[in-house]
Write a protein that holds these residues in place. Sequence first.
Motif, PDB file in Angstrom:
ATOM      1  N   SER A 377      27.251 -13.279  -6.018  1.00  0.00           N
ATOM      2  CA  SER A 377      27.694 -11.874  -6.013  1.00  0.00           C
ATOM      3  C   SER A 377      29.184 -11.788  -6.322  1.00  0.00           C
ATOM      4  O   SER A 377      29.625 -10.955  -7.110  1.00  0.00           O
ATOM      5  CB  SER A 377      27.426 -11.231  -4.656  1.00  0.00           C
ATOM      6  N   GLN A 418      23.487  -5.686  -4.951  1.00  0.00           N
ATOM      7  CA  GLN A 418      22.429  -6.280  -4.146  1.00  0.00           C
ATOM      8  C   GLN A 418      21.845  -5.247  -3.178  1.00  0.00           C
ATOM      9  O   GLN A 418      20.650  -5.196  -2.969  1.00  0.00           O
ATOM     10  CB  GLN A 418      23.059  -7.423  -3.355  1.00  0.00           C
ATOM     11  N   ASP A 501      22.629  -7.744  -9.750  1.00  0.00           N
ATOM     12  CA  ASP A 501      22.890  -8.703  -8.682  1.00  0.00           C
ATOM     13  C   ASP A 501      21.681  -8.752  -7.750  1.00  0.00           C
ATOM     14  O   ASP A 501      21.585  -7.977  -6.816  1.00  0.00           O
ATOM     15  CB  ASP A 501      24.152  -8.298  -7.919  1.00  0.00           C
TER      16      ASP A 501
HETATM   17 MG   LIG Z   1      24.673 -12.095  -3.295  1.00  0.00          MG
END
Ligand SMILES: [Mg+2]
Length: 584
Positions: A377, A418, A501
Motif C-alpha cells: 500500500s 484498500q 490497492d
Molecule cells: Mg495494504
Amino acid sequence: MSSPSARLWPYIHRHRRDVVRGLTCALVATAISLISPWILKHAVDDLEQGVTAGKLRLYAALMLGVALVGGVFRFLMRRIVIGVSRVIEYDLRNDFFLHLERWALADFQRHRTGDLMSRATNDLSAVRMMVGPAVMYAVTTVFLFVVALALMFSLSVKLTLVALIPLPLVSLSVKRFGDAIHRRFEQIQDQLANISAIVQEALTGVRVVRAYRQEASELARFRQANDEYVARNRRLVQLQGFFYPSLAFFLGVASLLVLWIGSREVIADRLSIGEFVAFTSYLAMLSWPMMAFGWVTNLLQRGMASWKRMLEILDTAPSVTDADAKPLAPGFALRGAIEFSGLTFGYNAQPVLEDISFRVEPGQTVAVVGPTGSGKSTLVQLVARVHDPPRGTVFVDDVDVRELPLSLLRGAIGFVPQEPFLFSDTLAANIALGADQGADAWEERIRWAASVARLDKDVAEFPHAYDSLVGERGITLSGGQKQRTAIARAVMVDPRILVLDDALSAVDTYTEEEILQRLRGVRRQRTALVVSHRVSTVRDADLILVLDRGRIVERGTHNDLVARGGAYAELYRKQLLEEELASS
Ligand SMILES: [Mg+2]
Ligand SMILES: Nc1ncnc2c1ncn2[C@@H]1O[C@H](COP(=O)(O)OP(=O)(O)O)[C@@H](O)[C@H]1O
C-alpha cells in the motif's frame, strides 16, 4: 510568526467599516446613558425651589427621551457588532475547514477527529465571543468608566477620590484571578475536545463496540471524561465564585464611604442634594463597568486561549504541497509512465520500503504481491503522493512527482484504496465523485462505470437504483459492493493511471474475473498498478513485483516467476490447490 492577536487582525480589518460603525453606536449609546444622572441633578436641585406639575412633566419627558434615543443606539450597536462577529466567525470557519482540506494523511494521523471538530466548533465560538461581545463591552466599559469618572470629579474631587480607594484592590484581583481563569478555561477546552474525540470514536466504531460488548467500558470511558469535564468546570466556577463577589464587595465599600462622607458634605453645604444624587448614580453606573470588566477580561482570555488552539491547527502546514512544483507547458497532459528509482521510504526512522526500482510504460500493468505489511500500500500511495517520497525517487513521465502540481498528478490517477470510503449521498454521486459534474451523457457514463465494476447487477436491486442513498443514512453496502463502487468511481474519472490497492479482496473470484475482463478493456490505454494477494488477479500483468519486508525479492512475468520456483511459484501452487479443494 506574528503574535496570535495580530493573526486575528486581518479578519477584523476586512469588516472595518462595520466595526467602526458599530463601535461608534456603542460610544453614542454610552454617552447618552451618561446624560440621565445630569438631568436628575438639575431636577432635584430645581424641584427644591418648588414642585410644579409642569416641571415634573418636563424632567420626566427628558429622562424618557434620553432613554429612548439611548435604546435605539444600543439596538444598533448590538445589531452591527454582533452581526460582524458572526461574519468573522463565518470567515474563520471557512478558513479552518479549507486548511484541513489541504492537510495530508500524515497530518490527520497526529490529531483525533473529535479534537479537530471541537476546535472548529467550541473554540471558534469562544473566539467569536471575543471579537464580538467582548470587544463591544470593552469599548463601552472603558468609555463609561473614563467619562463617568470625569463627571464625578467635576461634581466633587474629594468624593471621587474616596470612591476610588478600593480601585487598586479591584485591579489586583482582576490580574490575579484573570490569569488563573485563563488557565482553567484552557483545561476545560482541552477536556471538551477529549470528550468529542471519545464520542466520535465510539459512534464511528459502533459495530466493533457492539460486537465486542464494549458498551459498558465505552460508557465508563465517557463517564470518566465527562466527570473530568465537570470537575474542571467546577474549578473554574470556584474561581469565578470568588471573583465576582469580591468585586461587588469592593464596590460596596466604595458606596459606603461615599454615603458616609458625601452626606457630611451635603450637610456642610459643600455639595447640593442634586449633585449628591447625580454622584451616587454615576457611582452606581461604575459598578457595571467594574463587573463587566471582569466578565470581559474573562471573555477575552477564553477567546485568546481558543484562538491559540485554532492557530495550532492553522499553523500546521500540510506536509504534502505544491512547494516544489515546476511550471508546465500549457496543455501538458500525463501519459502515465511510472518509474521508481532507488526509493527508500519510511514513516518514522524505520524504512518500510528499501531500494525499490522499476519502470512501467504508459498502458502497461504492474502488479505487486507480497505478505501483509510488506509495504504494498505504501508503494502505490507514493505515486499519488499520499505521502511525499524523497526527491528524485519517484517519477511520472520522467518528472519527479514532487515537481508535478498535486491537482494534475492526482487528477490523472484513479485510486481505489484498500478500505473504500463512501459519502452519505446517492450512489450516483458517489460514483461520479471526481468527475466533471454534468458532462455530456452523464448518466450513461455512470452506468458504464458501474458496469465495468460489475456493480450494475446489484444496483438493479437497490430501492432507488442509482439514486439510492448510501452511507450513514442510507442503505448499507456489503464490503464487496463498496469496493466495486470505489472501482466505478476510479474508472469514472477516466484516469491515465489506475491504482487498485487490493481493491477486489472482498469480491468473489467469479465476479473478480468478470471485473478484470472489463477492466482489461479499459486498462489497455492506461497504466495500472495492481496490488493483490491473489495470483488470479495479477497473472496477466506485464510485470509482477514480489515484495517482502519492503524489498523486491522477485520480479518478472507470471511465466518467468513460476519457472523460477521462488516465493511467487509457491504462492501460485498454494492457490491452485485451494481452488481445486474449493471446486471439489
Ligand atoms: Mg495494504
Ligand atoms: N500511515 C502510516 N504511518 C505509519 N506507519 C505505517 C503507515 N501505513 C503503513 N505503515 C506501516 O508500514 C508497513 C507497511 O504497510 P503497508 O504499506 O500498508 O503494507 P501492505 O499494504 O503490504 O500490507 C507496516 O509495517 C505498517 O505498519
